[in-house]
Design a protein around this motif. Structure first.
Motif, PDB file in Angstrom:
ATOM      1  N   CYS A 122     -10.482  -5.563 -13.526  1.00  0.00           N
ATOM      2  CA  CYS A 122      -9.920  -4.596 -12.593  1.00  0.00           C
ATOM      3  C   CYS A 122      -8.406  -4.557 -12.787  1.00  0.00           C
ATOM      4  CB  CYS A 122     -10.276  -4.928 -11.155  1.00  0.00           C
ATOM      5  SG  CYS A 122      -9.599  -6.476 -10.547  1.00  0.00           S
ATOM      6  N   ALA A 123      -7.821  -3.460 -12.344  1.00  0.00           N
ATOM      7  CA  ALA A 123      -6.383  -3.263 -12.502  1.00  0.00           C
ATOM      8  C   ALA A 123      -5.849  -2.454 -11.340  1.00  0.00           C
ATOM      9  CB  ALA A 123      -6.103  -2.550 -13.825  1.00  0.00           C
ATOM     10  N   ALA A 124      -4.566  -2.614 -11.055  1.00  0.00           N
ATOM     11  CA  ALA A 124      -3.937  -1.927  -9.929  1.00  0.00           C
ATOM     12  C   ALA A 124      -2.749  -1.104 -10.402  1.00  0.00           C
ATOM     13  CB  ALA A 124      -3.481  -2.943  -8.881  1.00  0.00           C
ATOM     14  N   ASP A 125      -2.637   0.076  -9.823  1.00  0.00           N
ATOM     15  CA  ASP A 125      -1.525   0.986 -10.101  1.00  0.00           C
ATOM     16  C   ASP A 125      -0.796   1.241  -8.796  1.00  0.00           C
ATOM     17  OD1 ASP A 125      -1.268   4.473 -11.235  1.00  0.00           O
ATOM     18  OD2 ASP A 125       0.251   2.976 -10.773  1.00  0.00           O
ATOM     19  N   PHE A 126       0.415   0.674  -8.668  1.00  0.00           N
ATOM     20  CA  PHE A 126       1.213   0.867  -7.466  1.00  0.00           C
ATOM     21  C   PHE A 126       2.190   2.032  -7.592  1.00  0.00           C
ATOM     22  CE2 PHE A 126       0.102  -2.743  -4.896  1.00  0.00           C
ATOM     23  CZ  PHE A 126      -0.433  -3.641  -5.805  1.00  0.00           C
ATOM     24  N   LEU A 127       2.410   2.508  -8.805  1.00  0.00           N
ATOM     25  CA  LEU A 127       3.445   3.519  -9.001  1.00  0.00           C
ATOM     26  C   LEU A 127       2.971   4.927  -8.671  1.00  0.00           C
ATOM     27  CD1 LEU A 127       5.020   2.238 -12.333  1.00  0.00           C
ATOM     28  CD2 LEU A 127       5.739   1.795  -9.975  1.00  0.00           C
ATOM     29  N   ARG A 128       1.687   5.219  -8.968  1.00  0.00           N
ATOM     30  CA  ARG A 128       1.153   6.563  -8.754  1.00  0.00           C
ATOM     31  C   ARG A 128      -0.235   6.439  -8.136  1.00  0.00           C
ATOM     32  NH1 ARG A 128       2.944   6.518 -14.679  1.00  0.00           N
ATOM     33  NH2 ARG A 128       1.886   4.560 -14.200  1.00  0.00           N
ATOM     34  N   PRO A 129      -0.316   6.045  -6.892  1.00  0.00           N
ATOM     35  CA  PRO A 129      -1.603   5.703  -6.286  1.00  0.00           C
ATOM     36  C   PRO A 129      -2.543   6.872  -6.028  1.00  0.00           C
ATOM     37  CG  PRO A 129       0.149   5.631  -4.666  1.00  0.00           C
ATOM     38  CD  PRO A 129       0.821   5.816  -5.985  1.00  0.00           C
ATOM     39  N   ILE A 186     -10.103   4.630  -8.589  1.00  0.00           N
ATOM     40  CA  ILE A 186     -10.160   5.103  -7.218  1.00  0.00           C
ATOM     41  C   ILE A 186      -8.757   5.106  -6.655  1.00  0.00           C
ATOM     42  CG2 ILE A 186     -10.738   2.788  -6.298  1.00  0.00           C
ATOM     43  CD1 ILE A 186     -12.441   4.323  -4.172  1.00  0.00           C
ATOM     44  N   ASN A 187      -8.355   6.248  -6.161  1.00  0.00           N
ATOM     45  CA  ASN A 187      -7.028   6.427  -5.608  1.00  0.00           C
ATOM     46  C   ASN A 187      -7.070   6.339  -4.086  1.00  0.00           C
ATOM     47  OD1 ASN A 187      -5.648   7.157  -8.166  1.00  0.00           O
ATOM     48  ND2 ASN A 187      -7.080   8.851  -8.079  1.00  0.00           N
ATOM     49  N   THR A 235       0.840  -1.192   0.000  1.00  0.00           N
ATOM     50  CA  THR A 235       0.000   0.000   0.000  1.00  0.00           C
ATOM     51  C   THR A 235       0.875   1.242   0.000  1.00  0.00           C
ATOM     52  OG1 THR A 235      -0.097  -0.023   2.423  1.00  0.00           O
ATOM     53  CG2 THR A 235      -1.831  -1.209   1.231  1.00  0.00           C
ATOM     54  N   PRO A 236       0.346   2.373  -0.503  1.00  0.00           N
ATOM     55  CA  PRO A 236      -0.975   2.493  -1.104  1.00  0.00           C
ATOM     56  C   PRO A 236      -0.971   2.089  -2.576  1.00  0.00           C
ATOM     57  CG  PRO A 236       0.103   4.620  -1.100  1.00  0.00           C
ATOM     58  CD  PRO A 236       1.058   3.667  -0.435  1.00  0.00           C
ATOM     59  N   PHE A 237      -2.143   1.915  -3.133  1.00  0.00           N
ATOM     60  CA  PHE A 237      -2.268   1.652  -4.549  1.00  0.00           C
ATOM     61  C   PHE A 237      -3.633   2.107  -5.044  1.00  0.00           C
ATOM     62  CE2 PHE A 237      -5.017  -2.106  -4.163  1.00  0.00           C
ATOM     63  CZ  PHE A 237      -4.734  -2.546  -2.890  1.00  0.00           C
ATOM     64  N   ALA A 238      -3.672   2.444  -6.290  1.00  0.00           N
ATOM     65  CA  ALA A 238      -4.933   2.827  -6.923  1.00  0.00           C
ATOM     66  C   ALA A 238      -5.500   1.626  -7.661  1.00  0.00           C
ATOM     67  CB  ALA A 238      -4.711   3.978  -7.894  1.00  0.00           C
ATOM     68  N   MET A 239      -6.814   1.620  -7.825  1.00  0.00           N
ATOM     69  CA  MET A 239      -7.478   0.544  -8.543  1.00  0.00           C
ATOM     70  C   MET A 239      -8.360   1.138  -9.631  1.00  0.00           C
ATOM     71  SD  MET A 239      -6.584  -2.370  -7.191  1.00  0.00           S
ATOM     72  CE  MET A 239      -7.874  -3.521  -7.651  1.00  0.00           C
ATOM     73  N   SER A 287      -9.889   9.359  -3.759  1.00  0.00           N
ATOM     74  CA  SER A 287     -10.489  10.175  -4.802  1.00  0.00           C
ATOM     75  C   SER A 287     -10.886   9.263  -5.942  1.00  0.00           C
ATOM     76  CB  SER A 287      -9.528  11.265  -5.280  1.00  0.00           C
ATOM     77  OG  SER A 287      -8.348  10.697  -5.810  1.00  0.00           O
ATOM     78  N   THR A 288     -11.892   9.688  -6.689  1.00  0.00           N
ATOM     79  CA  THR A 288     -12.398   8.863  -7.778  1.00  0.00           C
ATOM     80  C   THR A 288     -12.456   9.664  -9.072  1.00  0.00           C
ATOM     81  OG1 THR A 288     -14.673   9.432  -7.196  1.00  0.00           O
ATOM     82  CG2 THR A 288     -13.782   7.405  -6.250  1.00  0.00           C
ATOM     83  N   PHE A 289     -12.466   8.931 -10.165  1.00  0.00           N
ATOM     84  CA  PHE A 289     -12.547   9.543 -11.490  1.00  0.00           C
ATOM     85  C   PHE A 289     -13.304   8.577 -12.379  1.00  0.00           C
ATOM     86  CE2 PHE A 289     -11.372  12.628 -14.544  1.00  0.00           C
ATOM     87  CZ  PHE A 289     -11.122  11.957 -15.741  1.00  0.00           C
TER      88      PHE A 289
END
Length: 131
Positions: free
Chosen positions: A100-107, A52-53, A31-35, A61-63
């Motif tokens: 679904c997908a995960a972003d660990f680099l820029r959460p 969702i970040n 953590t943290p991570f965005a999905m 936050s959501t987009f």
């Protein structure tokens, strides 16, 4: 390694609702991570739906893509390492495989919505909306 597993897809009539669930696990999970949620219909490119970040504490936050704004809601349970996609007022054009997908680099970067912005992906779950 990080594993993402989606569930909740199925067949629903026009106007119906479904809730998709994505559970993250694995020794590489941190953590943290965005999905994010994406979908791909036959013969079409993968389409961004929602992101969702999370800053690792309390800030989220959501987009959303314009195509689903107001109908779909993304949320997460950080204790369960789970993200949800509540889909309401479904239409036949919502028929697709949802991943679904995960972003660990820029959460915490809300507007990173390209598939290449996410490092890990689930296998997807089929959603079929009948007319």
């Amino acid at each position: 390694q990080v594993q993402l597993v989606e569930t909740g897809g199925g067949l629903v009539q026009t106007g119906g609702s479904l809730r998709l669930t994505c559970i993250a696990s694995g020794r590489g999970l941190r953590t943290p991570f965005a999905m994010g949620w994406f979908r791909q219909a036959p013969g079409k490119d993968r389409e961004f739906l929602a992101r969702i970040n999370w800053d690792g504490e309390s800030a989220e936050s959501t987009f959303y893509a314009d195509s689903v704004k107001g109908r779909f809601t993304i949320s997460r349970d950080n204790l369960k390492m789970t993200v949800y996609l509540q889909m309401n007022s479904l239409k036949p054009e919502d028929t697709a495989i949802y991943s679904c997908a995960a972003d660990f680099l820029r959460p915490v970067m809300a507007t990173l919505i390209a598939p290449s912005d996410f490092q890990h992906w689930g296998q997807g779950t089929q959603v079929i909306v009948s007319s």
